[in-house]
Design an enzyme around this catalytic site. Structure first.
Site, PDB file in Angstrom:
ATOM      1  N   ARG A 236      -4.608  18.115  20.658  1.00 12.89           N
ATOM      2  CA  ARG A 236      -3.471  18.993  20.364  1.00 12.89           C
ATOM      3  C   ARG A 236      -2.915  19.524  21.681  1.00 12.89           C
ATOM      4  NH1 ARG A 236      -3.336  16.999  16.090  1.00 12.89           N
ATOM      5  NH2 ARG A 236      -3.465  17.956  14.032  1.00 12.89           N
ATOM      6  N   GLU A 265       5.575  20.423  19.601  1.00 13.72           N
ATOM      7  CA  GLU A 265       6.088  19.105  19.215  1.00 13.72           C
ATOM      8  C   GLU A 265       7.210  19.254  18.182  1.00 13.72           C
ATOM      9  OE1 GLU A 265       1.795  16.856  19.279  1.00 13.72           O
ATOM     10  OE2 GLU A 265       3.100  16.472  17.586  1.00 13.72           O
ATOM     11  N   HIS A 283       2.818  11.226  19.741  1.00 14.96           N
ATOM     12  CA  HIS A 283       1.825  11.533  18.700  1.00 14.96           C
ATOM     13  C   HIS A 283       1.538  10.332  17.775  1.00 14.96           C
ATOM     14  CE1 HIS A 283      -0.169  15.121  16.494  1.00 14.96           C
ATOM     15  NE2 HIS A 283      -0.848  13.994  16.284  1.00 14.96           N
TER      16      HIS A 283
HETATM   17  C1  GLV Z   1      -3.357  14.105  13.726  1.00 17.23           C
HETATM   18  O1  GLV Z   1      -2.947  14.582  14.728  1.00 17.23           O
HETATM   19  C2  GLV Z   1      -4.304  14.705  12.847  1.00 17.23           C
HETATM   20  O2  GLV Z   1      -4.753  15.845  13.089  1.00 17.23           O
HETATM   21  O3  GLV Z   1      -4.641  14.070  11.858  1.00 17.23           O
END
Ligand code: GLV
Length: 317
Positions: A236, A265, A283
């Site tokens: 993250r 994001e 991502h």
């Molecule tokens: C993706 O970033 C998730 O947390 O599944």
């Protein structure tokens, strides 16, 4: 038949399954719902199948109708939901662990390779047909023989370790708890991040975003790394203090950075965009057909288990 709200468009096979199980409000145009729209649409629903793009904070939770009993997040991370506020309102929150471990570890390896081997510069030169081979052209850093630090040795961290071993890397890690030998597989445990960072030729961030890990990479902790270290983040964006990182990259204190995740994001701090030693992805951690299908299936299973039994093994609050 129970009613649920699905906040984002899912893959076709998953939506078909949902429609067989429940009276579902799907988001066929994949519109980004405002908080108000999410609250309004869920007014007559017992469940919400949410995604990481929904910011379900305390304010939203407190305005949800009393009918809503479960929020099933289509992700392993659940930092987008205020789970304590949900618990206070007796709303169960669930996530999708395990099914995305391999896909996310693969993206971590892509970040490691892309950052180490100067992929951003190489792609640009190849596309611009602006290159010729020479013995010192785009020389990068080799993985074999280097030390990989893993911050957060949960399922994804361990999957990264397994892959990195195959690349000939020496594995070090920090985790809230030292792992048992069968999970640790001879990786070296560090009791604190300072100790881990100081041996990390490459650091892979794989811990959850919490109050404790927010901005864990900051002006001070960047000083702990060996010169020319590489950092990659597939967890993250919250874990990196961007301005300090950008300065360290410009000063060549940090050799390269690989990012798949960002604070705020889909915004990306503009300071990263023109740095040649930054390898960026949008991502993509879990973005394979198998994984996205399995994740949605698990998010559906979680709602089904909760409706059938009043509980769910993937409950996080
Ligand atoms: C993706 O970033 C998730 O947390 O599944």
């Amino acid at each position: 038949m129970k009613k649920i709200l699905v906040t984002r468009k899912l893959l076709k096979s998953n939506e078909e399954r949902i429609l067989k199980l429940w009276n579902a409000k799907l988001n066929l145009n994949d519109e980004m719902y405002s908080n108000k729209k999410l609250i309004d649409l869920s007014i007559d629903c017992e469940g919400i199948l949410s995604s990481i793009t929904d910011a379900i904070d305390e304010n939203v939770i407190n305005k949800l109708s009393n009918k809503v009993k479960i929020i099933s997040n289509f992700a392993v991370g659940f930092g987008n939901i205020d789970i304590d506020a949900a618990r206070k309102r007796n709303i169960v929150v669930t996530n999708t662990p395990d099914v995305l471990t391999d896909a996310t570890a693969e993206i971590a390896m892509l970040l490691i390779l892309g950052a180490s081997r100067r992929a951003t510069e190489g792609i640009k030169k190849a596309r611009e047909k602006n290159w010729k081979w020479s013995a010192d052209f785009l020389i990068g850093k080799q993985l074999s023989g280097s030390r990989l630090g893993i911050l957060g040795m949960g399922r994804i961290g361990r999957a990264v370790a397994k892959r990195a071993r195959a690349f000939g890397m020496e594995i070090h890690y920090h985790n809230r708890k030292k792992l048992s030998p069968d999970l640790e597989l001879k990786a070296t445990y560090h009791q604190n991040v300072r100790s881990l960072f100081s041996v990390s030729d490459i650091l892979s961030i794989n811990c959850p975003a919490t109050k404790q890990t927010k901005d864990i990479i900051n002006k001070e902790s960047l000083e702990y790394f060996p010169k020319d270290a590489i950092i990659v983040n597939s967890a993250r964006g919250d874990m990196i203090e961007d301005d300090a990182m950008i300065k360290a990259l410009k000063d060549k204190k940090i050799y390269a950075l690989g990012l798949d995740v960002y604070k705020g994001e889909p915004q990306i701090n503009a300071g990263y965009l023109n740095l040649p030693n930054v390898f960026l992805l949008p991502h993509l951690g879990s973005a394979t057909k198998k994984t996205r299908t399995d994740m949605a299936d698990l998010a559906i299973d979680n709602i089904k288990e909760y409706f059938d039994t009043g509980n769910c093994k993937n409950k996080v609050n």
